[in-house]
Write a protein that holds these residues in place. Structure first.
Motif, mmCIF file in Angstrom:
data_model
loop_
_atom_site.group_PDB
_atom_site.id
_atom_site.type_symbol
_atom_site.label_atom_id
_atom_site.label_comp_id
_atom_site.label_asym_id
_atom_site.label_seq_id
_atom_site.Cartn_x
_atom_site.Cartn_y
_atom_site.Cartn_z
ATOM 1 N N ASN A 126 0.788 -1.230 0.000
ATOM 2 C CA ASN A 126 0.000 0.000 0.000
ATOM 3 C C ASN A 126 0.817 1.275 0.000
ATOM 4 N N VAL A 127 2.128 1.124 0.087
ATOM 5 C CA VAL A 127 2.927 2.330 0.229
ATOM 6 C C VAL A 127 2.830 3.248 -0.980
ATOM 7 N N TRP A 128 2.349 2.702 -2.113
ATOM 8 C CA TRP A 128 2.312 3.552 -3.296
ATOM 9 C C TRP A 128 1.421 4.754 -3.085
ATOM 10 N N ILE A 129 0.399 4.605 -2.230
ATOM 11 C CA ILE A 129 -0.471 5.744 -1.934
ATOM 12 C C ILE A 129 0.346 6.834 -1.267
ATOM 13 N N ASN A 130 1.138 6.422 -0.264
ATOM 14 C CA ASN A 130 1.951 7.399 0.460
ATOM 15 C C ASN A 130 2.905 8.122 -0.466
ATOM 16 N N TRP A 131 3.545 7.351 -1.361
ATOM 17 C CA TRP A 131 4.513 7.982 -2.243
ATOM 18 C C TRP A 131 3.847 8.967 -3.180
ATOM 19 N N LEU A 132 2.679 8.583 -3.697
ATOM 20 C CA LEU A 132 1.975 9.517 -4.573
ATOM 21 C C LEU A 132 1.568 10.766 -3.821
ATOM 22 N N LEU A 133 1.189 10.578 -2.574
ATOM 23 C CA LEU A 133 0.840 11.736 -1.745
ATOM 24 C C LEU A 133 2.034 12.663 -1.599
ATOM 25 N N ALA A 134 3.208 12.063 -1.357
ATOM 26 C CA ALA A 134 4.415 12.885 -1.216
ATOM 27 C C ALA A 134 4.677 13.661 -2.496
ATOM 28 N N VAL A 135 4.533 12.973 -3.646
ATOM 29 C CA VAL A 135 4.761 13.643 -4.927
ATOM 30 C C VAL A 135 3.750 14.775 -5.119
ATOM 31 N N ALA A 136 2.493 14.487 -4.751
ATOM 32 C CA ALA A 136 1.447 15.506 -4.889
ATOM 33 C C ALA A 136 1.775 16.731 -4.053
ATOM 34 N N LEU A 137 2.230 16.476 -2.811
ATOM 35 C CA LEU A 137 2.597 17.587 -1.940
ATOM 36 C C LEU A 137 3.692 18.426 -2.585
ATOM 37 N N LEU A 138 4.665 17.733 -3.169
ATOM 38 C CA LEU A 138 5.773 18.452 -3.788
ATOM 39 C C LEU A 138 5.251 19.383 -4.867
ATOM 40 N N ILE A 139 4.407 18.835 -5.742
ATOM 41 C CA ILE A 139 3.900 19.641 -6.855
ATOM 42 C C ILE A 139 3.018 20.768 -6.334
#
Lengths: 398, 251, 388
Positions: A126-139
């Motif tokens: 499930n970590v892919w959700i977290n990583w996408l969230l991190a990327v979203a935050l960055l953008i």
């Protein structure tokens, strides 16, 4: 008659011409090229074949959390994720504000985040959700950074300075904060341990290094000899001996009623003491780069010594010194691998304990390669980011 | 040499000697400067002229003799040194502006931190000084963005911000491109006419002719000759003076 | 009044500051010392070097000087020191060769070669040494075939998982009389060097390249004369020969030593490659242009102008890489080679004499560092460009 302007001759290089020039220009070059190609094929072909067919990459997937955070309590991992999210946000913000300077790091983080999300998807974790969230935050914060007024910029610098103590607080926890129960540093392991040691070691060694550098240039002989003595002593002995020494001696040096700090803290102290000597040499280089005239102008204006140092000399010295400091960060990151020798659970040690599991006997090549790529990948990424940053800042110019 | 009068003379140098290791750079300098006078010191390189004026604000330390500035003797006593430094401003050959601060911040720094003047007051004074040296529009730029002549004028403003009684100039135009020398000299002439006591080490004889009250010729660590500009230019007494003048006035 | 004036004196303030500093240091030292003695006292230990002469009673895997477990702790530490020195000296020699080759390869006109060298440098410099050592040890040396299926290389070199076997040379009865000839040969080399210097110091005289062959031809001639007079050579080959389950004779380089040597040489070589490359590139192009326009040929320019200047730039960072290699040898503990650090650790475990042994160990490493720095500083100051 006016001069005729002709378009420049297009000198296109055909692939054959390129080969001839770069690989086969002289007889010994031909020989070398053939030898090199042969060597490459002999080494790479079996290696790639092995990687695709025989290798059991499951060992990494099954133990990924161990590799990343060691024995950190699984229900407290949200704190690690929070640190990552904050990092993403800060990077995005910096990218928005300082554009070129932070772009290298931001792009790397973006790429890494997406790659990890992808890997997470492939591994059904499930970590892919977290990583996408991190990327979203960055953008998202990048967009925010673009609109932020110029006057607020120094707030971002302040945030970066606060980020590191904040992360230490998040990971270590404290008795005084309700949500952050203390997590003993003994539970830190894997990449988390490596990063914590690197960050704390680098951040704390710089002030000490500045003091030593100033001491080395002091007019007072005793202070100068003490500083020189410390720096030369540390630089003359291997890092393992310093770690070893601090590990063994700190409990001896403390009075009876004080509980000796645990192994990780002792290692961190060792790294701080060690790095400080090298940072001192970096800062000294920076101090020497500041022209004498700056000192004299400040003196002539009546500025006292400490004031001159704080407002005039050090700001100029540190700008010159920034590439060296980044290099120190990278070497410290590599050097933390030595803690395996004093028994701490960094990526290597975790690897060895994983190899001891009966299910994964014989997977040492996979584990080794994984550890190798973590270090190499991180170093390359960080070097790229800092190179871009130096270029954009025009360090050395201005 | 005029009589040394403690009440009127703002700078007194009595038999000042200095050595750099074994090199005897100042061999007994005796001079006196009255308040409001403009003194030009000239001579070949290595003659000790820069060293001498740097002794006056203790950037260099003299080993023998006395230096008395505005009644305070320059010794190892910190209070004396600080008192003298706050009354003496200095302009350097290499400008020595602080590159990481804006022009305005350069000028405001010392008054804010040393004289504890309020930020607003300091800013006002700084802008006035910038107007006085002719470049108020550069206030928010960084030194690196200014030309040499502009930078030196900022340096003068920075020194003036501390309201000194004496201004020292160490070859202020030697590092400038020729077309920028005039703008700096103009500011210095203005300053001289406003009554500031100035000690200037320079080769700019036009400046000396315009405003100097006294000129001192330094050679090999000693004052070879002194006098008013008229005396020096029209009737140099010593051969060395004549030789030097012929060398610098010929081109 | 006089007192306050005294206290405002710049010199006095400086002295007071230093006295204060020393006092603080002394207080800290005293505090630590008190704690140490209390803590040790609780364990029934005292600070002292008496243990040095006690028998060590542990075995050491490999040693270049004779050692028995009944020897003293002091002897054991000495063994460690010698092990470290042998590894460091050999390592320095080999890594210089590797580094120079890789550095020149980086500047090669052959695209493939220069990219490969760049890859070598980029990968090796960015990974921790300990991982590389593990790779060499577990991944390569221990993966070598068992003794009976040894990989044989030309020149009687055998690669096995028990180590690398090399030919050794034993002295024969004639070694004494050969000594004379060897001395004469060495002296002849020195004489040739003097001669060349004398000639070169005369203006306009350059030693042609072929004349340097004299360094080889003359000694060989002398040795050949000796050979004619005394046919039996001074050294006899001692080749490793497979007898039964093991090799007899020859020199054995243990797996640990081999892995460590290769690991250190390859690792430090990458750093030296960068230093060499930077040094050669740092000699500005203007120098070559000036030399060529003066009429020097390219090889002459390289020899007289580029190389000496590049050397000056290369020497200081090269020194620190040598020091790094010597210090990195302490990672031997991760593989099991008994160097100074690992033996010191064992001694501390057995005697509890933590501080004493640590002091000995640190002093040894410091001496090595200082000695190497000293040598290089002397060389450096003789080579320094004289500037205004």
């Amino acid at each position: 008659m006016t001069a005729v302007e002709m378009p420049p001759l297009r000198h296109s290089v055909s692939p054959l011409a390129w080969l001839r020039k770069n690989l086969f220009s002289t007889w010994y070059n031909v020989l070398l090229t053939i030898l090199a190609l042969g060597l490459l094929y002999a080494l790479l072909h079996p290696a790639l074949h092995w990687a695709r067919t025989e290798a059991r990459w499951g060992v990494i997937a099954a133990n990924l959390t161990l590799f990343m955070v060691g024995q950190y309590p699984r229900d407290q991992l949200w704190r690690v994720w929070l640190s990552i999210f904050l990092l993403g946000a800060l990077l995005g913000l910096s990218w928005g504000i300082w554009k070129n300077a932070a772009r290298g790091f931001a792009l790397i983080a973006l790429g890494a985040g997406l790659a990890f999300a992808l890997i997470g998807l492939l591994l059904n974790s499930n970590v892919w959700i977290n990583w996408l969230l991190a990327v979203a935050l960055l953008i998202g914060f990048y967009a925010l950074g673009r609109i932020l007024p110029i006057g607020r910029r120094f707030l971002v610098t302040l945030s970066w300075l606060l980020y590191f103590p904040l992360v230490i607080l998040l990971i270590a926890g404290s008795r005084f904060i309700p949500f952050l129960s203390p997590v003993s540093s003994n539970a830190w392991g894997g990449l988390l341990l490596t990063l914590m040691i690197t960050i704390i070691g680098n951040v704390a060694s710089l002030p000490l290094g500045i003091f030593l550098a100033l001491g080395r240039r002091s007019k007072l002989p005793i202070v100068r000899y003490f500083s020189i003595g410390y720096i030369e002593l540390i630089r003359g002995v291997p890092l393992v001996t310093v770690l070893f020494m601090v590990s063994l001696l700190v409990p001896l040096f403390l009075p009876l009623d004080v509980r000796p700090p645990d192994a990780v803290i002792r290692a961190i102290i060792g790294f701080i003491l060690f790095e400080a000597a090298y940072q001192a040499e970096n800062v000294r280089g920076g101090l020497q780069a500041v022209p004498r005239g700056q000192y004299e102008a400040a003196q002539a204006l009546g500025l006292s010594g400490p004031l001159t140092m704080a407002w005039i000399i050090l700001p100029q010295a540190l700008r010159v010194v920034i590439p060296a400091i980044f290099n120190s960060f990278i070497s410290l990151f590599k050097d933390t691998s030595l803690v395996a020798i004093i028994g701490l659970f960094d990526v290597l040690r975790v690897g060895r304990s994983v190899l001891a599991q009966s299910e994964w006997l014989g997977t040492h090549r996979e584990v080794f390669l994984f550890a190798f790529f973590i270090y190499w990948g991180f170093n390359m990424a960080f070097t790229y980011g800092s190179r871009r940053m130096e270029e954009a800042m025009g360090v050395g110019r201005r | 040499m005029s009589e040394i009068d403690q009440t009127q003379d703002i700078i007194i140098s009595r038999d000042v000697h200095k050595w750099f290791d074994s090199f005897h750079v100042l061999k007994g300098i005796n001079l006196a400067v009255k308040k409001g006078e403009v003194i030009v010191i000239f001579g070949p390189s290595g003659s000790g002229k820069s060293t001498f004026i740097r002794c006056i604000n203790r950037l260099e330390e003299h080993q023998k003799g006395q230096i008395i500035v505005d009644g305070v003797e320059l010794t190892n006593d910190i209070r004396n040194i600080e008192a003298i430094r706050s009354e003496v401003g200095m302009v350097f050959q290499q400008f020595n502006l602080f590159p990481h601060l804006t022009v305005l911040q350069n000028i405001m720094l010392a008054p804010t931190w040393v004289r504890r003047v309020s930020k607003d007051q300091a800013r006002e004074t700084a802008m006035q000084l910038l107007k006085r040296v002719g470049i108020p529009e550069q206030a928010n730029k960084y030194p690196g963005q200014l030309s040499g002549g502009q930078q030196q004028r900022v340096a003068i403003a920075r020194a003036l911000a501390m309201q000194p009684k004496i201004m020292l100039f160490d070859e202020p135009t030697s590092a400038l491109d020729p077309e920028m020398i005039k703008e700096v000299l103009d500011v210095m002439i203005q300053l001289a006419k406003s009554g500031m006591t100035m000690l200037v080490v320079t080769h700019e004889m036009g400046f000396a002719r315009a405003v100097a009250n006294q000129m001192f010729f330094f050679d090999e660590g000693q004052i070879v000759e002194s006098g008013t500009p008229d005396e020096i230019f029209k009737n140099p007494k010593e051969d060395r003076t004549k030789l030097f003048l012929s060398q610098i006035l010929s081109h | 009044m006089a007192l306050t004036a005294f206290l405002r004196n710049v010199r006095v303030l400086q002295i007071l500051a230093q006295i204060l500093f020393v006092l603080l240091l002394a207080l800290a030292a005293g505090f630590l010392y008190a704690n140490v003695t209390t803590n040790l006292g609780r364990q029934g230990l005292t600070v002292g070097y008496d243990f040095i002469t006690n028998p060590a009673s542990f075995d050491i895997g490999e040693s270049y000087i004779p050692y028995e477990p009944s020897d003293s702790y002091g002897r054991a530490l000495l063994v460690g020191l010698v092990n470290t020195l042998v590894l460091s000296v050999l390592g320095i020699i080999f890594t210089t060769v590797v580094g120079i080759i890789a550095g020149i390869a980086r500047l090669s006109s052959n695209w493939l070669i220069s990219k490969l060298a760049a890859a070598y440098v980029g990968v090796i410099r960015n990974t921790p040494l300990i991982i590389q050592l593990m790779f060499w040890y577990f991944g390569i040396v221990l993966q070598l075939p068992p003794v009976r299926e040894a990989v044989a290389l030309p020149g009687s070199i055998f690669l096995t998982q028990r180590g690398v076997y090399l030919p050794k040379f034993d002295p024969t009865p004639t070694v004494e009389s050969w000594r004379v000839f060897i001395w004469i040969a060495l002296v002849s080399i020195a004489l040739i060097w003097f001669l060349f210097r004398l000639i070169q110091n005369r203006p306009g005289q350059l030693i042609p390249l072929w004349a340097y062959l004299a360094y080889i031809v003359v000694p060989v001639l002398i040795l050949w004369i000796g050979f004619v007079i005394q046919p039996e050579p001074p050294l006899k080959e001692n080749l490793p020969v497979l007898t039964g389950l093991n090799f007899r004779g020859g020199l054995r380089s243990t797996p640990e030593f081999t892995a460590l040597l290769f690991g250190l040489v390859v690792y430090t070589g990458a750093f030296i490659a960068e230093i060499v490359r930077a040094g050669i590139q740092a000699v500005s192009g203007g120098q070559v242009e000036a030399a060529l326009s003066l009429g020097l040929t390219r090889p002459q320019a390289l020899r007289l102008i580029i190389f000496p200047q590049a050397l000056r730039i290369i020497i200081p960072p090269l020194t620190s890489q040598y020091l790094n290699l010597a210090k990195n040898s302490s990672l031997a503990i991760a593989i099991g080679y008994p160097d100074l650090f690992s033996i010191a650790g064992t001694v501390i475990n057995q005697t509890g004499a933590t501080i004493e042994v640590i002091v000995i160990m640190m002093l040894s490493y410091l001496s090595m560092s200082l000695f190497t720095s000293l040598l290089m500083n002397i060389y450096n100051s003789r080579m320094r460009l004289v500037e205004r």
